[in-house]
Design a protein around this motif. Structure first.
Motif, PDB file in Angstrom:
ATOM      1  N   ALA A  92      37.856  17.690  25.444  1.00 39.91           N
ATOM      2  CA  ALA A  92      37.585  18.780  26.383  1.00 39.91           C
ATOM      3  C   ALA A  92      36.135  18.803  26.858  1.00 39.91           C
ATOM      4  CB  ALA A  92      37.943  20.119  25.738  1.00 39.91           C
ATOM      5  N   THR A  93      35.221  18.271  26.053  1.00 37.07           N
ATOM      6  CA  THR A  93      33.791  18.357  26.372  1.00 37.07           C
ATOM      7  C   THR A  93      33.164  16.992  26.628  1.00 37.07           C
ATOM      8  OG1 THR A  93      33.259  18.308  24.007  1.00 37.07           O
ATOM      9  CG2 THR A  93      33.530  20.472  25.028  1.00 37.07           C
ATOM     10  N   PHE A  94      33.991  15.960  26.727  1.00 38.93           N
ATOM     11  CA  PHE A  94      33.473  14.591  26.848  1.00 38.93           C
ATOM     12  C   PHE A  94      32.642  14.421  28.125  1.00 38.93           C
ATOM     13  CE2 PHE A  94      33.710  10.278  28.433  1.00 38.93           C
ATOM     14  CZ  PHE A  94      33.399   9.522  27.317  1.00 38.93           C
ATOM     15  N   HIS A  95      31.420  13.938  27.963  1.00 33.19           N
ATOM     16  CA  HIS A  95      30.563  13.565  29.091  1.00 33.19           C
ATOM     17  C   HIS A  95      29.324  12.850  28.556  1.00 33.19           C
ATOM     18  CE1 HIS A  95      28.344  17.104  27.765  1.00 33.19           C
ATOM     19  NE2 HIS A  95      27.315  16.672  28.475  1.00 33.19           N
ATOM     20  N   PHE A  96      28.712  12.059  29.416  1.00 33.18           N
ATOM     21  CA  PHE A  96      27.461  11.395  29.065  1.00 33.18           C
ATOM     22  C   PHE A  96      26.299  12.202  29.632  1.00 33.18           C
ATOM     23  CE2 PHE A  96      30.407   7.806  28.805  1.00 33.18           C
ATOM     24  CZ  PHE A  96      29.971   7.153  27.660  1.00 33.18           C
ATOM     25  N   LEU A 101      22.652   8.092  29.076  1.00 35.32           N
ATOM     26  CA  LEU A 101      22.644   7.018  30.061  1.00 35.32           C
ATOM     27  C   LEU A 101      21.352   6.216  29.999  1.00 35.32           C
ATOM     28  CD1 LEU A 101      24.265   8.948  33.051  1.00 35.32           C
ATOM     29  CD2 LEU A 101      25.364   7.326  31.501  1.00 35.32           C
ATOM     30  N   ASP A 102      20.232   6.894  29.768  1.00 34.64           N
ATOM     31  CA  ASP A 102      18.962   6.176  29.631  1.00 34.64           C
ATOM     32  C   ASP A 102      19.012   5.218  28.447  1.00 34.64           C
ATOM     33  OD1 ASP A 102      17.909   7.459  31.810  1.00 34.64           O
ATOM     34  OD2 ASP A 102      16.831   8.980  30.628  1.00 34.64           O
ATOM     35  N   PHE A 103      19.606   5.681  27.333  1.00 35.72           N
ATOM     36  CA  PHE A 103      19.717   4.809  26.164  1.00 35.72           C
ATOM     37  C   PHE A 103      20.613   3.609  26.471  1.00 35.72           C
ATOM     38  CE2 PHE A 103      22.107   3.518  22.362  1.00 35.72           C
ATOM     39  CZ  PHE A 103      21.046   3.046  21.590  1.00 35.72           C
ATOM     40  N   LEU A 104      21.728   3.844  27.137  1.00 34.79           N
ATOM     41  CA  LEU A 104      22.646   2.746  27.446  1.00 34.79           C
ATOM     42  C   LEU A 104      21.995   1.731  28.381  1.00 34.79           C
ATOM     43  CD1 LEU A 104      26.037   4.642  27.806  1.00 34.79           C
ATOM     44  CD2 LEU A 104      25.240   3.253  25.890  1.00 34.79           C
ATOM     45  N   ASP A 113      25.102  -4.111  36.341  1.00 35.66           N
ATOM     46  CA  ASP A 113      25.026  -3.416  37.629  1.00 35.66           C
ATOM     47  C   ASP A 113      24.624  -1.959  37.400  1.00 35.66           C
ATOM     48  OD1 ASP A 113      25.502  -2.139  40.078  1.00 35.66           O
ATOM     49  OD2 ASP A 113      27.188  -3.465  40.557  1.00 35.66           O
ATOM     50  N   PRO A 114      23.540  -1.470  37.987  1.00 38.18           N
ATOM     51  CA  PRO A 114      23.119  -0.083  37.781  1.00 38.18           C
ATOM     52  C   PRO A 114      24.176   0.946  38.183  1.00 38.18           C
ATOM     53  CG  PRO A 114      21.384  -1.360  38.835  1.00 38.18           C
ATOM     54  CD  PRO A 114      22.600  -2.225  38.831  1.00 38.18           C
ATOM     55  N   ALA A 115      25.056   0.563  39.093  1.00 38.41           N
ATOM     56  CA  ALA A 115      26.090   1.504  39.534  1.00 38.41           C
ATOM     57  C   ALA A 115      27.064   1.844  38.407  1.00 38.41           C
ATOM     58  CB  ALA A 115      26.852   0.920  40.726  1.00 38.41           C
ATOM     59  N   PHE A 116      27.153   0.961  37.403  1.00 36.08           N
ATOM     60  CA  PHE A 116      28.024   1.246  36.261  1.00 36.08           C
ATOM     61  C   PHE A 116      27.568   2.512  35.530  1.00 36.08           C
ATOM     62  CE2 PHE A 116      28.584   0.559  31.573  1.00 36.08           C
ATOM     63  CZ  PHE A 116      29.951   0.803  31.522  1.00 36.08           C
ATOM     64  N   PHE A 117      26.277   2.665  35.356  1.00 41.28           N
ATOM     65  CA  PHE A 117      25.761   3.841  34.653  1.00 41.28           C
ATOM     66  C   PHE A 117      25.951   5.108  35.485  1.00 41.28           C
ATOM     67  CE2 PHE A 117      23.299   0.122  33.226  1.00 41.28           C
ATOM     68  CZ  PHE A 117      23.708   0.109  31.902  1.00 41.28           C
ATOM     69  N   GLU A 118      25.881   4.951  36.809  1.00 40.85           N
ATOM     70  CA  GLU A 118      26.175   6.091  37.684  1.00 40.85           C
ATOM     71  C   GLU A 118      27.624   6.517  37.510  1.00 40.85           C
ATOM     72  OE1 GLU A 118      25.111   5.179  41.678  1.00 40.85           O
ATOM     73  OE2 GLU A 118      23.087   4.513  41.157  1.00 40.85           O
ATOM     74  N   LEU A 120      29.461   6.034  34.762  1.00 36.27           N
ATOM     75  CA  LEU A 120      29.560   6.683  33.458  1.00 36.27           C
ATOM     76  C   LEU A 120      29.128   8.147  33.533  1.00 36.27           C
ATOM     77  CD1 LEU A 120      28.181   4.068  30.865  1.00 36.27           C
ATOM     78  CD2 LEU A 120      30.562   4.722  31.257  1.00 36.27           C
ATOM     79  N   GLY A 121      28.096   8.409  34.348  1.00 34.52           N
ATOM     80  CA  GLY A 121      27.612   9.779  34.476  1.00 34.52           C
ATOM     81  C   GLY A 121      28.610  10.725  35.098  1.00 34.52           C
ATOM     82  N   THR A 122      29.607  10.187  35.785  1.00 37.84           N
ATOM     83  CA  THR A 122      30.633  11.044  36.408  1.00 37.84           C
ATOM     84  C   THR A 122      31.845  11.255  35.512  1.00 37.84           C
ATOM     85  OG1 THR A 122      31.853   9.209  37.445  1.00 37.84           O
ATOM     86  CG2 THR A 122      29.948  10.110  38.646  1.00 37.84           C
ATOM     87  N   LEU A 123      31.890  10.537  34.391  1.00 39.85           N
ATOM     88  CA  LEU A 123      33.113  10.553  33.570  1.00 39.85           C
ATOM     89  C   LEU A 123      33.322  11.879  32.858  1.00 39.85           C
ATOM     90  CD1 LEU A 123      33.489   7.145  31.694  1.00 39.85           C
ATOM     91  CD2 LEU A 123      34.776   8.011  33.643  1.00 39.85           C
ATOM     92  N   ASP A 124      34.557  12.343  32.843  1.00 35.08           N
ATOM     93  CA  ASP A 124      35.033  13.408  31.962  1.00 35.08           C
ATOM     94  C   ASP A 124      36.508  13.143  31.706  1.00 35.08           C
ATOM     95  OD1 ASP A 124      36.504  14.334  34.159  1.00 35.08           O
ATOM     96  OD2 ASP A 124      35.037  15.883  34.664  1.00 35.08           O
TER      97      ASP A 124
END
Length: 548
Positions: A92-96, A101-104, A113-118, A120-124
């Motif tokens: 229910a609370t999953f998010h990066f 993201l800085d650590f990853l 690809d830097p877009a991968f981390f972007e 990840l930042g949208t994931l829930d």
């Protein structure tokens, strides 16, 4: 549906900061109970696979994973399913976070690809569905306990945390229930394992799920606060050793009466001249502090020569003063013999109903042995062997892909026990007369549900000769939607409600499934339709060796 109290348990942080009163907690607060649980609580390979999916453009493909185990723990024939609430809180609370993201970015290769981390930042988990067995249910090998449906990328990342949140709680709850069965329903079981547990998180988890599994209380004060578990505790040997004699008693009176003098006179009148006066002083001090709940640890010096006689002297004077003494704790020696001798001494002095608590490296086998020998113990304090699960330190639950983009997936193995059952499945418990479980039946998710009163063919998943017909009087579906469209479905149950479910579930098993030695195997079966589907897919995917 999950049903729970109006006031769910309080969350906790290992730093013990940010604790809030459980009674003021809002039901909408679904943060995990441990601050360690978050998106980074995963294995690196989950994230590297997610990048592989993302790079290939497959991260949005609909996927289905199932969590299950292959073998019951402790050489037994049942397992208690626990930890689901924490899975639901995690999902229910999953998010990066940005820090995540800085650590990853710092640990992934510079070619990432830097877009991968972007992304990840949208994931829930707003597009993830969780279908699961109710927490506290008795479960068996191979049946899917949790089914995760959603986009491939995020459902892959969830694997490690979900297994972490289910494995240990289920193991602890099962261990606790086995000890409950060994001790008997008339005994009080107390969890004393905080000091021996694997760190603060392991200790809190063990206390919580030992209670779920059938224990009555804990010595763990924080667990008592967080999960509304009864806390119990008296004193240790240090308290007794701290007294050299009556000179260490700063106040020798109780309720304005000469308590020490009366106890000493009673000891002499009873002829307990060999008991240690320093121990007697310690007991008097503790009784003055807790006159209505006096329970003494009696084996600091000599249980029968000193400890029990000193308890009797204090207890008889307390009773004269209008208090009801509780009893003694035995922490060493032959517990069966000492408990019987102590009970005989109590009866001689009209204290026959005094409680005898026993501790000292107790495990399931010790409980069984004590029952075989005969004993007079009323309550057991169990620590190390409960919270560390020394008899088996891991459950071995796994999380396997069973469907991708509507295509069923199968994992093959030379050991058929490790071959997965492909596709989404439903599980039904077939109940016979006297409300006893006959077997669990797995079906394909789109198969018609079996009906009570019908003759149902149940087959072993891999061995065609192992099959039987079952005519159940009741059919119970085990898998329910627990999380959908970003929300938990229904209310979360309290620890007490889950504990009651465990008790009800165990009552529906045959005695031969519960016995500690060589238990009868509980049947886990598949329908003929699922059997044929598994073997057809097996045949299509198994490579055929060519010999020359």
């Amino acid at each position: 549906r999950l049903r729970g109290p109006a006031q769910p348990p309080l969350r906790y942080h290992l730093s013990y900061t940010g604790l809030r009163n459980a009674r003021s907690k809002m039901a909408s607060d679904l943060r995990p109970n441990s601050s360690l649980v978050g998106a980074l609580l995963t294995d690196m390979y989950q994230l590297t696979m997610a990048y592989g999916y993302w790079k290939a453009g497959r991260h949005e493909e609909p996927a289905v994973f199932e969590a299950f185990f292959r073998k019951n723990p402790f050489k037994g024939e049942f397992t208690i399913f626990a930890g689901l609430e924490e899975v639901l809180r995690y999902v229910a609370t999953f998010h990066f976070t940005e820090d995540d993201l800085d650590f990853l970015r710092s640990v992934f290769p510079p070619t990432t690809d830097p877009a991968f981390f972007e992304w990840l930042g949208t994931l829930d988990c707003s597009r993830v569905r969780v279908v699961a067995v109710r927490e506290g249910t008795v479960v068996f090998p191979r049946i899917p306990l949790v089914r995760i449906e959603g986009p491939l990328g995020v459902t892959q990342i969830l694997e490690t945390a979900i297994l972490n949140l289910l494995n240990f709680p289920s193991l602890i709850a099962t261990n606790a229930q086995r000890m409950r069965l060994a001790a008997g329903t008339d005994k009080t079981l107390l969890e004393f394992g905080l000091r021996r547990a694997q760190g603060p998180d392991g200790a809190i988890t063990a206390s919580r799920y030992a209670y779920v599994g059938g224990f009555d209380g804990t010595s763990n004060v924080l667990a008592g606060k967080l999960f509304n578990i009864a806390t119990r505790g008296t004193h240790a040997h240090a308290f007794v050793s701290a007294y050299a004699g009556p000179e260490d008693l700063k106040d020798k009176s109780l309720d304005g009466r000469p308590f020490w003098d009366d106890v000493l006179a009673r000891r002499d009148a009873l002829g307990f001249h060999s008991s240690k006066v320093s121990e007697l002083a310690a007991f008097v001090s503790y009784a003055i502090a807790f006159p209505s709940s006096f329970l003494a640890l009696v084996d600091t010096y000599d249980t029968l020569v000193s400890g029990v006689p000193n308890f009797i002297a204090v207890a008889l004077v307390l009773r004269e003063y209008g208090y009801k003494p509780v009893g003694i704790r035995l922490d060493s020696g032959d517990l069966a013999y000492l408990s019987k001798m102590a009970r005989a001494m109590f009866k001689k002095h009209d204290l026959g109903d005094a409680t005898i608590v026993a501790s000292n490296d107790i495990n399931e086998n010790v409980l069984i042995s004590l029952n075989r020998e005969g004993h007079e113990v009323d309550s057991f304090g169990i620590g190390t062997n409960l919270v560390t699960c020394q008899a088996q330190p891991a459950l071995g639950m796994v999380y396997k892909l069973v469907e991708i983009s509507g295509r069923a997936c199968i994992k093959l193995s030379n050991d058929f026990e490790k071959t997965t059952l492909p596709g989404r499945k439903q599980v039904y418990r077939l109940i016979g007369v006297d409300n006893v479980g006959l077997c669990d039946l797995m079906t394909r998710v789109d198969e018609p549900a079996p009906q009570a009163g019908e003759r149902i063919l149940c087959k072993h998943p891999f061995q065609d000769r192992k099959r039987c017909y079952v005519r159940p009087t009741e059919v119970k579906p085990l898998l329910e939607v627990m999380f959908d469209a970003g929300k938990v479905v229904g209310a979360l149950p309290s620890a007490e409600e889950i504990r009651q479910r465990v008790k009800d579930e165990v009552a529906c098993l045959r005695d031969d499934h519960l016995r500690p030695l060589n238990p009868a195997i509980y049947k886990v079966s598949v329908t003929d339709t699922l059997y044929q589907f598994v073997h057809d897919l097996w045949g299509k995917n198994a490579p055929i060796q060519e010999l020359q």
